[in-house]
Scaffold this active site. Structure first.
Site, PDB file in Angstrom:
ATOM      1  N   GLU A 150      15.109  34.674  17.702  1.00 59.52           N
ATOM      2  CA  GLU A 150      16.641  34.386  17.927  1.00 59.52           C
ATOM      3  C   GLU A 150      16.691  33.242  18.699  1.00 59.52           C
ATOM      4  OE1 GLU A 150      20.835  36.713  19.257  1.00 59.52           O
ATOM      5  OE2 GLU A 150      18.731  37.380  20.189  1.00 59.52           O
ATOM      6  N   ASP A 208      14.159  38.587  21.081  1.00 57.61           N
ATOM      7  CA  ASP A 208      15.358  38.086  21.006  1.00 57.61           C
ATOM      8  C   ASP A 208      15.381  37.920  22.346  1.00 57.61           C
ATOM      9  OD1 ASP A 208      18.133  39.466  21.427  1.00 57.61           O
ATOM     10  OD2 ASP A 208      17.131  40.151  23.437  1.00 57.61           O
TER      11      ASP A 208
END
Length: 719
Positions: free
Chosen positions: A458, A405
């Site tokens: 990401e 993330d």
């Protein structure tokens, strides 16, 4: 006899070398023993075999006992404490045991190269020097004193004083008779002498259910795995050339039980795994399931990186879920958050009285977007803590990969910061070279030790080489989310169809860079919350047009190069935005348009998996060629997907309400092209217009094709 200074330090919990005073020690004549047992009135000592070796004298009213014992060497003793109410309490003296960690652990930890920290730090149930108990170890190099406290010592830090391994900054102790299920925390006195709030264990393998915050001694994970076939497949596979279609799931809101409570891992396994198999997805990706304090964070503000959250049951339940998914042919990916952590007082922030896990300078150590602390990636021990965590999930729970993330926030020192709010690197630039080195090291370690595991970034910027090997200067990820595809295509479809002709490049531009990375096309949870609307309601037009456009969009996406990811609920066109506090609106499947979208998604997954042309060259330009790129006035796009040894497939997408009969198009070759998908089919809720199952092209490839409104067709060459 103890000096008054030693007595005072023990009574006030300020003893920094408890093994020098507590336990059994040689004296002028024989041996003496010392133990702190508050509220006891009398204490007798025994060997572990039960032989009485002496009675100790209370030398301080707070329960400090001292006396001679009839033993011939230093050894652990069992103390029996007697109380005024007539009760007795027996415990084995932890200060009679030697250390568990060794000098090599100190060396590798200090060096930043220890690859088995999760075997050493945290709480481990072990047998040690003739006794069974739990070994506790925690890194707190700047602490003046560290104790482990829990029900087993009445949360009294004076009774859990730990041994300091100064070379590594680690504190350890073996507590006999402490077993699985025991709640514990660390009581830490900083270098300034101030006692900190009780701290949870950074390496806890199990935690209490929120709002409680104690760590739990976990039983050794003894799950018998049955996923050899699954592991063997992915160890031998090149994931770039495999079908990967990911169902993104928030475990707490996919479904709930009849009382509106969370499903356990076993209940999720019974419901979610068959559903994913039936829908044809290859992988489940969970939003973070590491322990976290705040439900609305969705798990992205985690404090217990090594503990599956207690919300869904015990850690063994998660192991059973992963094994069950693997036996059914479904991989399990986890969202992983090494970018930042919340500053709850029981967590990592100011852990030993200093900025230990985070940067001390808020310009590098504080995240303004999320009000969180940023890990100090340049500190060897911190990088080691995070890298070991990645290895831990792959080894202990057999997870198939990590979706990392907020990578962009890690890569740039000026991320979400104004001028003057950030510190340039040593070269004067904005790149966080420490974070880059950490990510490269993490990917090298994970890929180097766990063949078949994948990492997915990401990353929302144009940072070069995110999914390129480290030896080639890349970050070393296996894949990168294609944020540009998502933003551009959704922007195009939000426009009224009459205006789309002027924004044709929203669809075509992405193919300029589609093979610059190994991309995953992601329609994630972030796109259906915070006022952004569900995917269905992002589509322009009335209800019929919304459904038709969404079906056409899914057809385009599944025919577009790149792996696929779709957030839960969007496979049946959920109308409402996602709400983490409630289950999905499964009742919508009572209505035909929603069932039609769901059926289409299942069919798309099955086509994608069964046709090599649609997946085997997802990441390579040789697998894609435009058939029709400039039909902006008609809002029609067409391309061909290819793979060695596979029949080519032409994908045609159309985004206006016009029925286009006998649309002239030159296909890659002459012959019969079978219509293997039509998103406007009646079964999916469409009008049923199409090509009667096939299109025939002349020798030069020219064909007349019926293209329904708001529809995607897939045509496969059928000699």
């Amino acid at each position: 006899m103890l000096t008054q200074e030693q007595i005072d330090r023990l009574i006030h919990g300020r003893e920094d070398d408890p093994f020098a005073t507590l336990g059994v020690h040689p004296a002028q004549k024989g041996f003496t023993a010392c133990v702190l047992l508050p509220q006891a009135v009398r204490v007798t000592a025994q060997t572990l075999a039960g032989k009485a070796v002496g009675a100790l004298e209370r030398i301080h009213p707070d329960g400090l006992f001292f006396g001679r014992v009839s033993v011939r060497k230093r050894q652990p003793l069992r103390y029996v404490a007697h109380y005024d109410d007539g009760g007795d309490y027996a415990l084995i003296d932890p200060y009679g045991f030697g250390p568990v960690l060794g000098p090599l652990d100190d060396h590798y930890f200090a060096e930043g190269s220890h690859g088995r920290l999760f075997d050493k730090l945290g709480a481990h149930v072990i047998a040690h020097e003739g006794a069974t108990g739990t070994h506790f170890a925690v890194w707190a190099p700047n602490a003046k004193r560290v104790s482990v406290v829990g029900d087993f010592n009445r949360w009294d830090g004076r009774r859990g004083l730990m041994r300091h391994r100064a070379d590594a900054g680690v504190w350890e102790i073996f507590l006999p008779d402490v077993g699985p299920g025991s709640a514990y925390k660390y009581e830490i006195i900083g270098a300034d002498g101030v006692m900190l709030p009780l701290k949870s264990d950074p390496f806890a393998f199990k935690s209490e259910l929120r709002p409680s915050t104690a760590s739990i001694v976990a039983a050794p994970l003894d799950h018998v795995w049955g996923d050899d076939d699954h592991g063997d497949h992915w160890r031998k596979a090149d994931p770039r050339r495999e079908p990967i279609s990911i169902y993104e799931v928030h475990a707490g809101s996919w479904q709930r039980d009849e009382h509106g409570e969370f499903l356990s891992w076993d209940e999720l396994a019974k419901r979610l795994i068959p559903y994913v198999v039936g829908m044809g997805f290859t992988h489940i990706e969970f939003l973070p399931i590491s322990e976290y304090p705040y439900d609305p964070s969705w798990g992205y503000q985690t404090l217990g990186l090594y503990a599956p959250t207690a919300r869904f049951g015990d850690p063994a339940g998660f192991a059973r879920f992963v094994d069950g998914a693997h036996r059914a042919g479904v991989g399990v990916l986890l969202d992983w958050v090494p970018a930042h952590f919340p500053t709850d007082e029981h967590g990592l922030a100011n852990f030993d009285g200093t900025a230990l896990y985070e940067h001390a300078d808020p310009r590098k150590g504080f995240h303004p977007d999320w009000n969180t602390a940023i890990y100090n990636f340049g500190r060897r021990e911190v990088a080691q803590f995070l890298i070991n965590n990645a290895l831990f999930w792959a080894e202990r729970y057999h997870v198939d990969g990590l979706r990392v993330d907020a990578v962009a926030s890690m890569l740039y020192l000026d991320y979400s910061r104004k001028a003057g709010e950030w510190v340039p690197n040593d070269h004067g630039g904005r790149e966080n070279v420490e974070a880059v080195a950490f990510l490269q090291q993490m990917n090298k370690a994970l890929y180097g030790t766990h063949a078949g595991v994948m990492t997915i970034a990401e990353e929302s910027t144009s940072w070069p080489g995110v999914s390129k090997p480290v030896y080639g200067g890349g970050l070393g990820f296996g894949f990168k989310w294609n944020m540009g595809f998502m933003h551009d295509t959704l922007r195009y479809l939000e426009r009224d169809p009459v205006h789309r002709a002027h924004h044709h490049d929203d669809i075509t531009f992405g193919l300029m860079y589609a093979f610059s990375e190994n991309f995953v096309l992601a329609l994630s949870h972030d796109e259906v919350v915070h006022g952004k609307a569900s995917l269905l309601h992002k589509m322009a037009g009335d209800d019929w047009q919304k459904f038709a456009t969404l079906r056409a969009y899914y057809g385009l996406m599944w025919g577009y190069p790149g792996k696929k990811l779709l957030f839960m609920g969007q496979e049946f066109a959920q109308r409402a935005e996602w709400n983490e506090a409630a289950a999905l609106d499964w009742h919508l499947l009572d209505h035909a348009p929603h069932r039609g979208v769901q059926q289409l998604l299942g069919d798309l997954n099955r086509l994608y998996r069964s046709r090599a042309a649609l997946h085997a060259r997802d990441c390579e330009a040789e697998g894609f060629e435009w058939v029709l790129v400039d039909a902006a006035a008609d809002s029609v796009f067409a391309w061909v997907r290819r793979a060695p040894g596979a029949m080519p497939i032409v994908v045609i997408s159309h985004f206006t309400p016009v029925m286009r009969h006998a649309y002239r198009m030159r296909l890659p070759s002459g012959g019969r092209w079978r219509e293997i998908l039509n998103s406007d089919a009646a079964d999916y809720g469409g009008s049923g217009a199409g090509n009667m199952g096939a299109v025939r092209a002349d020798e030069e490839g020219w064909a007349n094709i019926t293209i329904p409104p708001f529809a995607t067709l897939m045509l496969e060459l059928d000699y």
